[in-house]
Design a protein around this motif. Structure first.
Motif, PDB file in Angstrom:
ATOM      1  N   ASP A   1       0.862  -1.192   0.000  1.00 45.07           N
ATOM      2  CA  ASP A   1       0.000   0.000   0.000  1.00 45.07           C
ATOM      3  C   ASP A   1       0.899   1.243   0.000  1.00 45.07           C
ATOM      4  O   ASP A   1       0.961   1.990   0.973  1.00 45.07           O
ATOM      5  CB  ASP A   1      -0.951   0.010   1.208  1.00 45.07           C
ATOM      6  CG  ASP A   1      -0.221   0.028   2.550  1.00 45.07           C
ATOM      7  OD1 ASP A   1      -0.780   0.613   3.505  1.00 45.07           O
ATOM      8  OD2 ASP A   1       0.901  -0.496   2.654  1.00 45.07           O
TER       9      ASP A   1
ATOM     10  N   ASN B   1       0.108   0.898  17.200  1.00 45.17           N
ATOM     11  CA  ASN B   1       0.561   2.233  16.781  1.00 45.17           C
ATOM     12  C   ASN B   1      -0.638   3.082  16.338  1.00 45.17           C
ATOM     13  O   ASN B   1      -0.582   4.304  16.338  1.00 45.17           O
ATOM     14  CB  ASN B   1       1.627   2.170  15.674  1.00 45.17           C
ATOM     15  CG  ASN B   1       1.155   1.390  14.445  1.00 45.17           C
ATOM     16  OD1 ASN B   1       0.073   0.816  14.435  1.00 45.17           O
ATOM     17  ND2 ASN B   1       1.989   1.385  13.410  1.00 45.17           N
TER      18      ASN B   1
ATOM     19  N   GLU C   1      -2.075  -2.585  15.352  1.00 41.08           N
ATOM     20  CA  GLU C   1      -1.095  -2.090  14.376  1.00 41.08           C
ATOM     21  C   GLU C   1      -1.861  -1.753  13.100  1.00 41.08           C
ATOM     22  O   GLU C   1      -2.834  -2.417  12.737  1.00 41.08           O
ATOM     23  CB  GLU C   1      -0.039  -3.190  14.137  1.00 41.08           C
ATOM     24  CG  GLU C   1       1.012  -2.851  13.107  1.00 41.08           C
ATOM     25  CD  GLU C   1       0.490  -3.089  11.692  1.00 41.08           C
ATOM     26  OE1 GLU C   1      -0.240  -4.070  11.496  1.00 41.08           O
ATOM     27  OE2 GLU C   1       0.774  -2.264  10.808  1.00 41.08           O
ATOM     28  N   ALA C   2      -1.406  -0.775  12.327  1.00 40.79           N
ATOM     29  CA  ALA C   2      -2.187  -0.200  11.223  1.00 40.79           C
ATOM     30  C   ALA C   2      -2.641  -1.219  10.174  1.00 40.79           C
ATOM     31  O   ALA C   2      -3.801  -1.193   9.743  1.00 40.79           O
ATOM     32  CB  ALA C   2      -1.380   0.916  10.556  1.00 40.79           C
ATOM     33  N   ASN C   3      -1.779  -2.094   9.731  1.00 41.51           N
ATOM     34  CA  ASN C   3      -2.163  -3.016   8.649  1.00 41.51           C
ATOM     35  C   ASN C   3      -3.276  -3.965   9.075  1.00 41.51           C
ATOM     36  O   ASN C   3      -4.154  -4.300   8.293  1.00 41.51           O
ATOM     37  CB  ASN C   3      -0.955  -3.827   8.158  1.00 41.51           C
ATOM     38  CG  ASN C   3      -0.010  -2.981   7.330  1.00 41.51           C
ATOM     39  OD1 ASN C   3      -0.414  -1.965   6.761  1.00 41.51           O
ATOM     40  ND2 ASN C   3       1.248  -3.375   7.271  1.00 41.51           N
TER      41      ASN C   3
ATOM     42  N   HIS D   1       2.338   9.756   5.432  1.00 40.72           N
ATOM     43  CA  HIS D   1       3.097   9.396   4.222  1.00 40.72           C
ATOM     44  C   HIS D   1       3.155  10.517   3.177  1.00 40.72           C
ATOM     45  O   HIS D   1       3.740  10.340   2.117  1.00 40.72           O
ATOM     46  CB  HIS D   1       2.488   8.134   3.591  1.00 40.72           C
ATOM     47  CG  HIS D   1       2.614   6.935   4.482  1.00 40.72           C
ATOM     48  ND1 HIS D   1       3.660   6.061   4.424  1.00 40.72           N
ATOM     49  CD2 HIS D   1       1.834   6.493   5.502  1.00 40.72           C
ATOM     50  CE1 HIS D   1       3.526   5.130   5.347  1.00 40.72           C
ATOM     51  NE2 HIS D   1       2.420   5.376   6.027  1.00 40.72           N
TER      52      HIS D   1
ATOM     53  N   TYR E   1       9.427  -0.477   9.204  1.00 33.89           N
ATOM     54  CA  TYR E   1       8.459  -1.564   9.279  1.00 33.89           C
ATOM     55  C   TYR E   1       8.488  -2.478   8.040  1.00 33.89           C
ATOM     56  O   TYR E   1       8.817  -3.656   8.124  1.00 33.89           O
ATOM     57  CB  TYR E   1       7.054  -0.992   9.459  1.00 33.89           C
ATOM     58  CG  TYR E   1       6.851  -0.245  10.763  1.00 33.89           C
ATOM     59  CD1 TYR E   1       6.285   1.027  10.784  1.00 33.89           C
ATOM     60  CD2 TYR E   1       7.217  -0.812  11.990  1.00 33.89           C
ATOM     61  CE1 TYR E   1       6.082   1.709  11.995  1.00 33.89           C
ATOM     62  CE2 TYR E   1       7.024  -0.136  13.186  1.00 33.89           C
ATOM     63  CZ  TYR E   1       6.453   1.117  13.174  1.00 33.89           C
ATOM     64  OH  TYR E   1       6.252   1.797  14.367  1.00 33.89           O
ATOM     65  N   ASP E   2       8.122  -1.916   6.886  1.00 35.15           N
ATOM     66  CA  ASP E   2       8.034  -2.746   5.673  1.00 35.15           C
ATOM     67  C   ASP E   2       9.398  -3.235   5.180  1.00 35.15           C
ATOM     68  O   ASP E   2       9.532  -4.416   4.817  1.00 35.15           O
ATOM     69  CB  ASP E   2       7.327  -1.959   4.563  1.00 35.15           C
ATOM     70  CG  ASP E   2       5.876  -1.676   4.883  1.00 35.15           C
ATOM     71  OD1 ASP E   2       5.253  -0.863   4.185  1.00 35.15           O
ATOM     72  OD2 ASP E   2       5.360  -2.270   5.854  1.00 35.15           O
TER      73      ASP E   2
ATOM     74  N   MET F   1       4.385  -7.758   7.073  1.00 30.76           N
ATOM     75  CA  MET F   1       4.591  -6.656   8.010  1.00 30.76           C
ATOM     76  C   MET F   1       3.210  -6.447   8.600  1.00 30.76           C
ATOM     77  O   MET F   1       2.272  -6.062   7.906  1.00 30.76           O
ATOM     78  CB  MET F   1       5.047  -5.349   7.347  1.00 30.76           C
ATOM     79  CG  MET F   1       5.474  -4.309   8.392  1.00 30.76           C
ATOM     80  SD  MET F   1       4.049  -3.516   9.231  1.00 30.76           S
ATOM     81  CE  MET F   1       4.599  -3.540  10.952  1.00 30.76           C
TER      82      MET F   1
ATOM     83  N   ASP G   1       7.304   3.749   3.705  1.00 28.24           N
ATOM     84  CA  ASP G   1       8.170   2.632   4.080  1.00 28.24           C
ATOM     85  C   ASP G   1       7.999   1.472   3.116  1.00 28.24           C
ATOM     86  O   ASP G   1       8.921   0.680   2.893  1.00 28.24           O
ATOM     87  CB  ASP G   1       7.954   2.213   5.536  1.00 28.24           C
ATOM     88  CG  ASP G   1       6.553   1.738   5.845  1.00 28.24           C
ATOM     89  OD1 ASP G   1       5.602   2.275   5.250  1.00 28.24           O
ATOM     90  OD2 ASP G   1       6.396   0.809   6.654  1.00 28.24           O
ATOM     91  N   ASP G   2       6.808   1.408   2.472  1.00 31.03           N
ATOM     92  CA  ASP G   2       6.623   0.436   1.376  1.00 31.03           C
ATOM     93  C   ASP G   2       7.629   0.721   0.261  1.00 31.03           C
ATOM     94  O   ASP G   2       8.206  -0.198  -0.325  1.00 31.03           O
ATOM     95  CB  ASP G   2       5.212   0.546   0.783  1.00 31.03           C
ATOM     96  CG  ASP G   2       4.113   0.333   1.783  1.00 31.03           C
ATOM     97  OD1 ASP G   2       3.953   1.177   2.684  1.00 31.03           O
ATOM     98  OD2 ASP G   2       3.422  -0.687   1.692  1.00 31.03           O
TER      99      ASP G   2
ATOM    100  N   ASN H   1      -2.320   2.869   3.189  1.00 30.29           N
ATOM    101  CA  ASN H   1      -1.730   4.200   3.396  1.00 30.29           C
ATOM    102  C   ASN H   1      -2.376   5.237   2.478  1.00 30.29           C
ATOM    103  O   ASN H   1      -2.519   6.405   2.830  1.00 30.29           O
ATOM    104  CB  ASN H   1      -0.230   4.162   3.091  1.00 30.29           C
ATOM    105  CG  ASN H   1       0.538   3.423   4.155  1.00 30.29           C
ATOM    106  OD1 ASN H   1       0.215   3.490   5.345  1.00 30.29           O
ATOM    107  ND2 ASN H   1       1.529   2.663   3.743  1.00 30.29           N
TER     108      ASN H   1
ATOM    109  N   VAL I   1       2.839  -6.172   2.820  1.00 26.39           N
ATOM    110  CA  VAL I   1       3.285  -5.130   3.754  1.00 26.39           C
ATOM    111  C   VAL I   1       2.207  -4.043   3.914  1.00 26.39           C
ATOM    112  O   VAL I   1       2.514  -2.891   4.269  1.00 26.39           O
ATOM    113  CB  VAL I   1       4.628  -4.508   3.334  1.00 26.39           C
ATOM    114  CG1 VAL I   1       5.754  -5.532   3.413  1.00 26.39           C
ATOM    115  CG2 VAL I   1       4.543  -3.919   1.928  1.00 26.39           C
TER     116      VAL I   1
HETATM  117  O1  RIB Z   1       2.013  -0.083  10.962  1.00 25.52           O
HETATM  118  C1  RIB Z   1       2.941   0.092   9.917  1.00 25.52           C
HETATM  119  C2  RIB Z   1       2.367  -0.370   8.612  1.00 25.52           C
HETATM  120  O2  RIB Z   1       1.250   0.430   8.251  1.00 25.52           O
HETATM  121  C3  RIB Z   1       3.371  -0.227   7.447  1.00 25.52           C
HETATM  122  O3  RIB Z   1       3.129  -1.229   6.499  1.00 25.52           O
HETATM  123  C4  RIB Z   1       3.029   1.103   6.865  1.00 25.52           C
HETATM  124  O4  RIB Z   1       3.372   1.195   5.480  1.00 25.52           O
HETATM  125  C5  RIB Z   1       1.530   1.102   7.025  1.00 25.52           C
HETATM  126  O5  RIB Z   1       0.988   0.360   5.941  1.00 25.52           O
END
Ligand code: RIB
Ligand code: CA
Length: 338
Positions: free
Chosen positions: A24, A172, A178-180, A96, A252-253, A164, A28-29, A53, A138
């Motif tokens: 996405d 977070n 966690e976001a994903n 991002h 992260y990714d 990831m 960091d991707d 993202n 990821v």
């Molecule tokens: O929590 C971090 C994840 O969420 C990473 O993959 C970042 O790119 C977002 O997608």
């Protein structure tokens, strides 16, 4: 002797890991993709885009532009889901940048998107190469879940899944998620329940792997299209992290790709992990059973009595520690001068 050295330095074709990168993009991707495309241990067979993202359309545009920058239009890039399975999408331009790539305007892509639907591309590639493909998602796990829902027979045919996502030490997005995972908990639950070899590269190790000025300066000593793009994204992330008092940006990714390159970078004990989908405060939490057992409660009259403990079957390798500097040095070494 040189021949022997070269032989040991370059992976044989058999050792090269075929991966499908589901992303996405996302800053960091972007770093993760640049690492994957510049690591001889990996053969990126396809890129599938998932909303997270950024929206699905923005993510596809970003993926096309990045693969063009890396001169890899040979890699199929496919659009996937347009939204999570059962909830509205939550985009993260806050973190991002407006376009999801640190507000960096890459040149228009020379590459063309693949006409296949991302989950279908995953199914086709796994069936065409059984036991050879490693999935590296990821972003939210929507595409992976859709592939499994359409054709569950791929589960035993996938070599490994390295995500990831998740955390066993708090979230977070909020206290627990966690976001994903938070962006599609039902999809994550499907992915964790299917019983394939799954490695969870979560916040527990990502937060220990901070890309800081020390590493950015190393990238600043060399140049090239990938090098300079990575430097610009890295600088954006370091500046953003500094606003929140962090000495660097969590990788992260990129670390998920790092684990695909070299699993010895992390310590990853097996655990049983469930994904919470209903908790008022915990929806999207990855709930890991560290000790591998649950108490057995038996009804005795007007109350329950603990009468033993039952083992639970692990379903994931959960990364709990990482050789952060060794990973970050590997990352820089692969990007420098490209
Ligand atoms: O929590 C971090 C994840 O969420 C990473 O993959 C970042 O790119 C977002 O997608
Ligand atoms: Ca991501």
């Amino acid at each position: 002797m040189l021949v022997l050295w070269l032989a040991s330095a370059t992976p044989t074709s058999a050792a090269v890991k075929k991966i499908i990168f589901d992303t996405d993009p996302g800053t960091d991707d972007a770093l993760a993709l640049m690492l994957a495309l510049n690591s001889p241990e990996l053969d990126v067979r396809a890129i599938t885009v998932v909303p997270g993202n950024v929206t699905a359309s923005q993510g596809l545009e970003n993926a096309l532009r990045m693969v063009s920058l890396a001169n890899r239009c040979d890699i199929p890039i496919a659009a996937g889901a347009q939204h999570p399975l059962f909830q509205k999408l939550i985009t993260a331009e806050f973190w991002h940048g407006k376009n999801g790539l640190a507000n960096i305007e890459l040149p228009r892509s020379k590459c063309k998107m693949d006409s296949r639907f991302g989950p279908d591309l995953i199914l086709q590639m796994v069936h065409a190469a059984p036991h050879e493909i490693t999935l590296v998602p990821v972003g939210p796990l929507t595409n992976i879940a859709l592939a499994l829902l359409k054709d569950p027979s791929i589960a035993p045919l996938v070599k490994e899944v390295i995500i990831m996502g998740g955390s066993i030490s708090g979230g977070n997005v909020n206290a627990s998620a966690e976001a994903n995972i938070y962006n599609d908990p039902e999809a994550a639950q499907i992915v964790f329940r299917v019983g394939w070899p799954l490695t969870m590269v979560g916040l527990d190790v990502g937060d220990k792997t901070l890309f800081s000025k020390k590493y950015l300066d190393q990238l600043g000593q060399t140049h090239g299209p990938v090098n300079d793009f990575t430097y610009a994204v890295g600088k954006y992330l370091i500046d953003l992290s500094a606003q929140f008092g962090l000495p660097g940006s969590p990788m992260y990714d990129p670390l998920a790709v790092g684990v695909a390159i070299d699993a010895t970078l992390v310590k990853s004990p097996e655990m049983h992990v469930d994904v919470e989908t209903r908790g008022e405060f915990t929806r999207g939490e990855t709930v890991a059973n560290r000790h591998g057992t649950v108490e057995r409660n038996v009804l005795r009259g007007d109350h329950y009595v603990i009468e033993g403990i039952d083992k639970v079957t692990p379903n994931a390798k959960v990364c709990v520690d990482v050789e952060a500097d060794r990973f970050l040095q590997l990352f820089v070494s692969r990007i420098k001068g490209k």
